[in-house]
Design a protein around this motif. Structure first.
Motif, PDB file in Angstrom:
ATOM      1  N   VAL A  46       1.059  -1.087  -0.221  1.00  0.00           N
ATOM      2  CA  VAL A  46      -0.034   0.259   0.133  1.00  0.00           C
ATOM      3  C   VAL A  46       0.498   1.281  -0.049  1.00  0.00           C
ATOM      4  CG1 VAL A  46      -1.600   1.098   1.025  1.00  0.00           C
ATOM      5  CG2 VAL A  46      -2.054  -0.863   1.001  1.00  0.00           C
ATOM      6  N   THR A  47       0.629   2.547  -0.984  1.00  0.00           N
ATOM      7  CA  THR A  47       1.616   3.338  -0.838  1.00  0.00           C
ATOM      8  C   THR A  47       0.345   4.742  -0.875  1.00  0.00           C
ATOM      9  OG1 THR A  47       3.347   2.910  -2.432  1.00  0.00           O
ATOM     10  CG2 THR A  47       2.789   4.919  -2.644  1.00  0.00           C
ATOM     11  N   ARG A  48       0.818   5.284   0.456  1.00  0.00           N
ATOM     12  CA  ARG A  48      -0.385   6.489   0.119  1.00  0.00           C
ATOM     13  C   ARG A  48       0.562   7.457  -0.013  1.00  0.00           C
ATOM     14  NH1 ARG A  48      -4.035   4.990   3.862  1.00  0.00           N
ATOM     15  NH2 ARG A  48      -3.662   2.806   5.401  1.00  0.00           N
ATOM     16  N   ASN A  49      -0.300   9.023   0.188  1.00  0.00           N
ATOM     17  CA  ASN A  49       0.379  10.290  -0.548  1.00  0.00           C
ATOM     18  C   ASN A  49       0.395  11.013   0.549  1.00  0.00           C
ATOM     19  OD1 ASN A  49      -2.622  11.315  -0.056  1.00  0.00           O
ATOM     20  ND2 ASN A  49      -3.028  11.165  -1.976  1.00  0.00           N
ATOM     21  N   GLN A  50       1.131  12.481   0.559  1.00  0.00           N
ATOM     22  CA  GLN A  50       1.240  13.145   1.506  1.00  0.00           C
ATOM     23  C   GLN A  50      -0.036  13.077   2.859  1.00  0.00           C
ATOM     24  OE1 GLN A  50       0.906  14.438  -2.145  1.00  0.00           O
ATOM     25  NE2 GLN A  50       0.289  16.291  -2.130  1.00  0.00           N
ATOM     26  N   HIS A  51      -1.170  13.298   2.496  1.00  0.00           N
ATOM     27  CA  HIS A  51      -2.372  13.028   2.724  1.00  0.00           C
ATOM     28  C   HIS A  51      -2.694  11.775   3.348  1.00  0.00           C
ATOM     29  CE1 HIS A  51      -2.721  17.024   0.882  1.00  0.00           C
ATOM     30  NE2 HIS A  51      -2.785  16.701  -0.336  1.00  0.00           N
ATOM     31  N   GLU A  52      -2.187  11.144   3.533  1.00  0.00           N
ATOM     32  CA  GLU A  52      -2.307  10.267   4.172  1.00  0.00           C
ATOM     33  C   GLU A  52      -2.754   9.193   3.719  1.00  0.00           C
ATOM     34  OE1 GLU A  52      -0.126   8.069   6.444  1.00  0.00           O
ATOM     35  OE2 GLU A  52       1.247   8.957   6.071  1.00  0.00           O
ATOM     36  N   GLN A  72      -2.695   0.458  -4.110  1.00  0.00           N
ATOM     37  CA  GLN A  72      -2.599  -0.914  -3.679  1.00  0.00           C
ATOM     38  C   GLN A  72      -2.408  -1.930  -4.534  1.00  0.00           C
ATOM     39  OE1 GLN A  72      -6.498  -1.140  -0.919  1.00  0.00           O
ATOM     40  NE2 GLN A  72      -6.062  -2.578  -0.417  1.00  0.00           N
ATOM     41  N   MET A  73      -1.569  -3.000  -4.160  1.00  0.00           N
ATOM     42  CA  MET A  73      -1.624  -4.375  -5.045  1.00  0.00           C
ATOM     43  C   MET A  73      -1.187  -5.364  -4.568  1.00  0.00           C
ATOM     44  SD  MET A  73       2.044  -4.105  -7.546  1.00  0.00           S
ATOM     45  CE  MET A  73       3.125  -5.567  -6.508  1.00  0.00           C
ATOM     46  N   GLU A  74      -1.625  -6.689  -4.791  1.00  0.00           N
ATOM     47  CA  GLU A  74      -1.352  -7.605  -4.087  1.00  0.00           C
ATOM     48  C   GLU A  74      -1.357  -8.571  -5.704  1.00  0.00           C
ATOM     49  OE1 GLU A  74      -4.555  -9.231  -2.754  1.00  0.00           O
ATOM     50  OE2 GLU A  74      -5.376  -8.156  -1.253  1.00  0.00           O
ATOM     51  N   THR A  75       0.466  -9.275  -5.166  1.00  0.00           N
ATOM     52  CA  THR A  75       0.419 -10.125  -5.827  1.00  0.00           C
ATOM     53  C   THR A  75       0.791 -10.993  -5.400  1.00  0.00           C
ATOM     54  OG1 THR A  75       2.248 -10.129  -7.749  1.00  0.00           O
ATOM     55  CG2 THR A  75       2.679  -9.673  -6.247  1.00  0.00           C
ATOM     56  N   SER A  76       0.716 -12.496  -5.969  1.00  0.00           N
ATOM     57  CA  SER A  76       1.351 -13.652  -5.991  1.00  0.00           C
ATOM     58  C   SER A  76       2.354 -14.609  -6.432  1.00  0.00           C
ATOM     59  CB  SER A  76      -0.279 -15.384  -6.147  1.00  0.00           C
ATOM     60  OG  SER A  76      -0.372 -15.249  -5.240  1.00  0.00           O
ATOM     61  N   ILE A  77       4.154 -15.174  -5.490  1.00  0.00           N
ATOM     62  CA  ILE A  77       4.483 -15.565  -6.246  1.00  0.00           C
ATOM     63  C   ILE A  77       4.891 -16.958  -5.845  1.00  0.00           C
ATOM     64  CG2 ILE A  77       6.024 -13.203  -6.236  1.00  0.00           C
ATOM     65  CD1 ILE A  77       7.458 -13.997  -3.836  1.00  0.00           C
ATOM     66  N   TRP A  78       5.635 -17.539  -7.728  1.00  0.00           N
ATOM     67  CA  TRP A  78       5.417 -18.843  -7.065  1.00  0.00           C
ATOM     68  C   TRP A  78       6.934 -19.034  -5.779  1.00  0.00           C
ATOM     69  CZ3 TRP A  78       3.358 -23.379  -6.744  1.00  0.00           C
ATOM     70  CH2 TRP A  78       4.112 -24.568  -7.692  1.00  0.00           C
ATOM     71  N   VAL A  79       7.438 -20.101  -5.464  1.00  0.00           N
ATOM     72  CA  VAL A  79       8.785 -20.355  -4.856  1.00  0.00           C
ATOM     73  C   VAL A  79       9.256 -21.543  -4.268  1.00  0.00           C
ATOM     74  CG1 VAL A  79       9.017 -17.602  -3.518  1.00  0.00           C
ATOM     75  CG2 VAL A  79       7.669 -19.537  -2.667  1.00  0.00           C
ATOM     76  N   GLN A  80      10.571 -21.648  -3.965  1.00  0.00           N
ATOM     77  CA  GLN A  80      10.984 -23.131  -3.568  1.00  0.00           C
ATOM     78  C   GLN A  80      11.195 -22.659  -2.176  1.00  0.00           C
ATOM     79  OE1 GLN A  80      14.766 -24.043  -5.780  1.00  0.00           O
ATOM     80  NE2 GLN A  80      14.547 -25.840  -5.098  1.00  0.00           N
ATOM     81  N   VAL A  81      10.542 -23.936  -1.590  1.00  0.00           N
ATOM     82  CA  VAL A  81      10.534 -24.128   0.292  1.00  0.00           C
ATOM     83  C   VAL A  81      11.626 -24.552   0.320  1.00  0.00           C
ATOM     84  CG1 VAL A  81       7.974 -23.639   0.186  1.00  0.00           C
ATOM     85  CG2 VAL A  81       9.361 -26.369   0.419  1.00  0.00           C
TER      86      VAL A  81
END
Length: 51
Positions: free
Chosen positions: A21-27, A32-41
């Motif tokens: 979440v990125t907010r401006n100078q007025h809060e 707003q972004m969501e992403t999924s990543i594939w990772v090795q465990v």
């Protein structure tokens, strides 16, 4: 990190959902972004080490 889960079809991998979440100078939310990543465990019983 919003959530994480192991892959049912590929046991050595998993999916991690991340969010930002990125907010401006007025809060007010500017981006707003969501992403999924594939990772090795990591193998079981392996603790992370400091770099």
């Amino acid at each position: 990190m919003l959530e994480r889960r192991r892959s049912d079809s590929q046991p050595g991998f998993g999916v991690v959902k991340l969010g930002w979440v990125t907010r401006n100078q007025h809060e007010e939310i500017a981006v707003q972004m969501e992403t999924s990543i594939w990772v090795q465990v990591r193998p079981e019983n392996t603790a992370p080490t400091a770099a």
